[in-house]
Write an enzyme that holds these catalytic residues in place. Structure first.
Site, PDB file in Angstrom:
ATOM      1  N   CYS A  88       0.108 -11.981 -12.498  1.00  0.00           N
ATOM      2  CA  CYS A  88       0.207 -12.645 -11.201  1.00  0.00           C
ATOM      3  C   CYS A  88       0.816 -14.044 -11.339  1.00  0.00           C
ATOM      4  O   CYS A  88       1.079 -14.705 -10.349  1.00  0.00           O
ATOM      5  CB  CYS A  88      -1.139 -12.712 -10.496  1.00  0.00           C
ATOM      6  SG  CYS A  88      -2.508 -13.036 -11.568  1.00  0.00           S
ATOM      7  N   CYS A 130       3.311 -12.677  -2.398  1.00  0.00           N
ATOM      8  CA  CYS A 130       1.916 -12.471  -2.004  1.00  0.00           C
ATOM      9  C   CYS A 130       0.985 -13.145  -3.010  1.00  0.00           C
ATOM     10  O   CYS A 130       0.038 -13.849  -2.637  1.00  0.00           O
ATOM     11  CB  CYS A 130       1.641 -10.971  -1.895  1.00  0.00           C
ATOM     12  SG  CYS A 130       0.031 -10.576  -1.208  1.00  0.00           S
ATOM     13  N   CYS A 131       1.263 -12.966  -4.321  1.00  0.00           N
ATOM     14  CA  CYS A 131       0.443 -13.627  -5.346  1.00  0.00           C
ATOM     15  C   CYS A 131       0.581 -15.149  -5.258  1.00  0.00           C
ATOM     16  O   CYS A 131      -0.392 -15.870  -5.489  1.00  0.00           O
ATOM     17  CB  CYS A 131       0.837 -13.151  -6.748  1.00  0.00           C
ATOM     18  SG  CYS A 131       0.109 -11.581  -7.251  1.00  0.00           S
ATOM     19  N   CYS A 138      -3.204  -3.540  -5.086  1.00  0.00           N
ATOM     20  CA  CYS A 138      -2.321  -3.552  -6.252  1.00  0.00           C
ATOM     21  C   CYS A 138      -3.003  -3.045  -7.515  1.00  0.00           C
ATOM     22  O   CYS A 138      -2.555  -3.347  -8.619  1.00  0.00           O
ATOM     23  CB  CYS A 138      -1.792  -4.964  -6.488  1.00  0.00           C
ATOM     24  SG  CYS A 138      -0.906  -5.623  -5.070  1.00  0.00           S
TER      25      CYS A 138
HETATM   26  S1  SF4 Z   1      -2.504  -8.757  -6.489  1.00  0.00           S
HETATM   27 FE1  SF4 Z   1      -1.422  -7.794  -4.741  1.00  0.00          FE
HETATM   28  S2  SF4 Z   1      -2.639  -8.144  -2.884  1.00  0.00           S
HETATM   29 FE2  SF4 Z   1      -3.407  -9.504  -4.545  1.00  0.00          FE
HETATM   30  S3  SF4 Z   1      -2.353 -11.410  -4.202  1.00  0.00           S
HETATM   31 FE3  SF4 Z   1      -1.103 -10.285  -5.692  1.00  0.00          FE
HETATM   32  S4  SF4 Z   1       0.387  -9.056  -4.501  1.00  0.00           S
HETATM   33 FE4  SF4 Z   1      -1.216  -9.841  -3.065  1.00  0.00          FE
END
Ligand code: SF4
Length: 235
Positions: free
Chosen positions: A222, A113-114, A199
């Site tokens: 991240c 996701c990141c 998150c």
């Molecule tokens: S912090 Fe969480 S919601 Fe945001 S990009 Fe990363 S995994 Fe995705």
């Protein structure tokens, strides 16, 4: 440039944030920008930069999942400092990501996701720059402990500047209070580190300040701030 940075890396360690920023602005002009998620450290850096170079470039990775308080602070920053924040969006909207990767990817695979919502947009943005400026501090995470004020970012292949890398959290908050710098009201509600809504949670008294990020996962970063070993600089 890599060789010059390898030399400067040591010299710049004694420089003030102002001097580091002045060097960055003078050396790279419009090809340098501050990257910010508008945390307390980012607000300090924005405030210092605004005194040195009105109209400096400022960008943020707008994942589409930021807190309303963060979006509100962004509008306030634009008004107070007279800058237009460059909002870098992921290629996929939240709905498109859900269609192609399934629901709530952040719960199953936050690294992916990141990658989609932060790393790819950052990589795309940095292609337009020769240098990026961040507000990371060494004592925030293990991965940031080796960061320098001026360094070569081998992951994204450009110069990286971290003007307040040697500051403590106490210094950051002293600056905010003494200069009346606006900040995210979530900090007053036990959110020392603020990212995406999915998150980020508040921390309990005594918990690590970053315990509220990706709670339940070993993940603490991240992936934007990997430190390049000095030996690689001259390679
Ligand atoms: S912090 Fe969480 S919601 Fe945001 S990009 Fe990363 S995994 Fe995705």
């Amino acid at each position: 440039m890599k060789e010059k940075i390898a030399e400067l890396q040591f010299i710049a360690e004694t420089w003030s944030p102002e001097r580091v920023l002045e060097w960055a602005f003078d050396t790279f002009g419009n090809r340098v920008a501050i990257s910010s998620a508008f945390g307390a450290e980012g607000m300090v850096l924005i405030d210092i930069a605004s005194q040195l170079r009105p109209g400096f470039r400022l960008f943020t990775l707008d994942t589409g999942f930021l807190f309303p308080e963060t979006y509100s602070l962004m509008r306030r920053v634009e008004q107070r400092y007279g800058v237009a924040i460059e909002r870098v969006q992921p290629l996929l909207s939240p709905a498109e990501q859900e269609r192609s990767h399934g629901a709530a990817l952040w719960q199953r695979d936050p690294d992916s996701c990141c990658d989609l919502r932060k790393i790819e947009p950052l990589r795309r943005k940095l292609q337009d720059l020769d240098e990026w400026i961040t507000s990371i501090r060494r004592d925030q995470t293990e991965a940031r402990a080796g960061a320098n004020k001026i360094e070569w970012d081998g992951k994204f292949n450009l110069v990286k500047i971290n003007p307040i890398v040697d500051w403590t959290s106490e210094q950051v908050w002293r600056y905010i209070q003494s200069h009346h710098v606006p900040y995210n009201p979530l900090h007053d509600r036990a959110y020392p580190s603020i990212g995406c809504t999915h998150c980020t949670r508040a921390v309990a008294p005594g918990e690590d300040p970053r315990a509220g990020r990706w709670a339940g996962f070993a993940k603490k970063e991240c992936g934007l701030h990997l430190i390049q070993p000095l030996s690689d600089l001259t390679a």
